[in-house]
Design a protein around this motif. Structure first.
Motif, PDB file in Angstrom:
ATOM      1  N   THR A   1      37.118  -4.136  82.944  1.00 31.00           N
ATOM      2  CA  THR A   1      36.903  -2.439  82.217  1.00 31.00           C
ATOM      3  C   THR A   1      35.721  -1.685  82.940  1.00 31.00           C
ATOM      4  OG1 THR A   1      36.308  -3.881  80.845  1.00 31.00           O
ATOM      5  CG2 THR A   1      37.755  -3.709  80.488  1.00 31.00           C
TER       6      THR A   1
ATOM      7  N   THR B   1      37.767   2.231  77.335  1.00 29.46           N
ATOM      8  CA  THR B   1      37.850   1.490  76.131  1.00 29.46           C
ATOM      9  C   THR B   1      37.973   1.286  74.729  1.00 29.46           C
ATOM     10  OG1 THR B   1      36.145  -0.671  76.934  1.00 29.46           O
ATOM     11  CG2 THR B   1      38.313  -0.790  78.304  1.00 29.46           C
TER      12      THR B   1
ATOM     13  N   THR C   1      39.259  -1.172  71.012  1.00 28.34           N
ATOM     14  CA  THR C   1      39.756  -2.642  70.731  1.00 28.34           C
ATOM     15  C   THR C   1      40.557  -1.784  69.156  1.00 28.34           C
ATOM     16  OG1 THR C   1      38.012  -3.382  69.417  1.00 28.34           O
ATOM     17  CG2 THR C   1      37.921  -4.010  71.297  1.00 28.34           C
ATOM     18  N   HIS C   2      41.408  -2.352  69.187  1.00 25.28           N
ATOM     19  CA  HIS C   2      42.897  -1.661  68.261  1.00 25.28           C
ATOM     20  C   HIS C   2      43.234  -2.945  66.949  1.00 25.28           C
ATOM     21  CE1 HIS C   2      46.170   0.068  66.124  1.00 25.28           C
ATOM     22  NE2 HIS C   2      46.652  -0.973  66.486  1.00 25.28           N
ATOM     23  N   GLN C   3      42.973  -3.240  65.868  1.00 26.86           N
ATOM     24  CA  GLN C   3      43.010  -4.629  65.068  1.00 26.86           C
ATOM     25  C   GLN C   3      44.437  -4.364  64.569  1.00 26.86           C
ATOM     26  OE1 GLN C   3      41.390  -7.158  64.724  1.00 26.86           O
ATOM     27  NE2 GLN C   3      42.117  -8.077  63.824  1.00 26.86           N
TER      28      GLN C   3
ATOM     29  N   THR D   1      45.773  -9.782  65.204  1.00 26.10           N
ATOM     30  CA  THR D   1      45.875 -10.009  66.286  1.00 26.10           C
ATOM     31  C   THR D   1      44.630  -8.494  66.962  1.00 26.10           C
ATOM     32  OG1 THR D   1      47.775 -10.498  66.289  1.00 26.10           O
ATOM     33  CG2 THR D   1      47.123  -8.951  68.628  1.00 26.10           C
ATOM     34  N   THR D   2      43.758  -8.461  68.392  1.00 23.70           N
ATOM     35  CA  THR D   2      42.916  -7.183  68.247  1.00 23.70           C
ATOM     36  C   THR D   2      43.557  -6.577  69.946  1.00 23.70           C
ATOM     37  OG1 THR D   2      41.121  -8.081  67.133  1.00 23.70           O
ATOM     38  CG2 THR D   2      40.577  -6.835  69.005  1.00 23.70           C
ATOM     39  N   TYR D   3      43.916  -5.375  70.296  1.00 31.02           N
ATOM     40  CA  TYR D   3      44.337  -5.385  71.101  1.00 31.02           C
ATOM     41  C   TYR D   3      43.221  -4.723  72.051  1.00 31.02           C
ATOM     42  CZ  TYR D   3      48.859  -6.533  69.140  1.00 31.02           C
ATOM     43  OH  TYR D   3      50.032  -7.271  68.908  1.00 31.02           O
ATOM     44  N   LEU D   4      43.347  -4.953  73.580  1.00 30.40           N
ATOM     45  CA  LEU D   4      41.877  -3.997  74.519  1.00 30.40           C
ATOM     46  C   LEU D   4      43.001  -2.749  74.861  1.00 30.40           C
ATOM     47  CD1 LEU D   4      39.721  -3.582  75.179  1.00 30.40           C
ATOM     48  CD2 LEU D   4      40.213  -5.253  76.969  1.00 30.40           C
TER      49      LEU D   4
ATOM     50  N   LYS E   1      43.618   0.371  76.888  1.00 31.68           N
ATOM     51  CA  LYS E   1      42.695   0.960  78.264  1.00 31.68           C
ATOM     52  C   LYS E   1      42.785   1.933  78.266  1.00 31.68           C
ATOM     53  CE  LYS E   1      41.802  -1.033  82.932  1.00 31.68           C
ATOM     54  NZ  LYS E   1      42.133  -1.980  83.579  1.00 31.68           N
TER      55      LYS E   1
ATOM     56  N   ALA F   1      47.460  -1.142  75.758  1.00 37.08           N
ATOM     57  CA  ALA F   1      47.618  -2.400  75.892  1.00 37.08           C
ATOM     58  C   ALA F   1      46.410  -3.250  76.698  1.00 37.08           C
ATOM     59  CB  ALA F   1      47.663  -2.891  74.961  1.00 37.08           C
TER      60      ALA F   1
END
Length: 143
Positions: free
Chosen positions: A28, A33, A35-37, A41-44, A46, A137
């Motif tokens: 990264t 980038t 993050t999405h919750q 679940t937390t998604y990185l 990019k 993601a």
């Protein structure tokens, strides 16, 4: 065409397998980038660059020359895959004028454009590129 499909599935296996992607270090540095919750679940997320390979203005090469250009095109994509500069590449199956797609994993639009424009098929005028930033993601896979 069979070689194109083989390259597509090879790159997909290298870049799209979730188990493999989770074991790979996530690059990264220099990338945009966030993050999405979603639930627990937390998604990185990019930023990547989707490159559409479109029919170019110079497609009048003889068969041998066109085959050599295509060989260089595939070698270029394979090298970028090995360098982890692209995540996916493959041809389209219709006659829309869009020949294929390449997803670049580069920190900037400029780097993606530079790599796309170094493609032998682009240099020969057989293809032109259209590039758009998009978000995905990290570790996402096709199924």
């Amino acid at each position: 065409m069979r070689l194109l499909l083989l390259l597509f599935f090879t790159l997909l296996a290298v870049g799209g397998n979730a188990v493999y992607a989770q074991s790979m270090p996530v690059d990264t540095a220099g990338f945009q980038t966030f993050t999405h919750q979603s639930g627990d679940t937390t998604y990185l997320m990019k930023q990547y660059f989707m490159c559409f390979l479109k029919v170019g203005p110079r497609r009048d090469q003889d068969e041998a020359t066109a085959a050599k250009i295509q060989e260089g095109h595939l070698a270029h994509l394979a090298a970028l895959g090995e360098q982890r500069k692209i995540c996916l590449a493959g041809p389209f199956a219709d006659d829309s004028g869009i020949q294929g797609v390449v997803i670049y994993s580069t920190p900037t639009y400029e780097e993606a454009a530079s790599l796309a424009n170094q493609d032998p098929a682009v240099l020969a005028g057989r293809l032109v590129v259209e590039i758009h930033p998009f978000w995905a993601a990290v570790g996402a896979q096709l199924f």
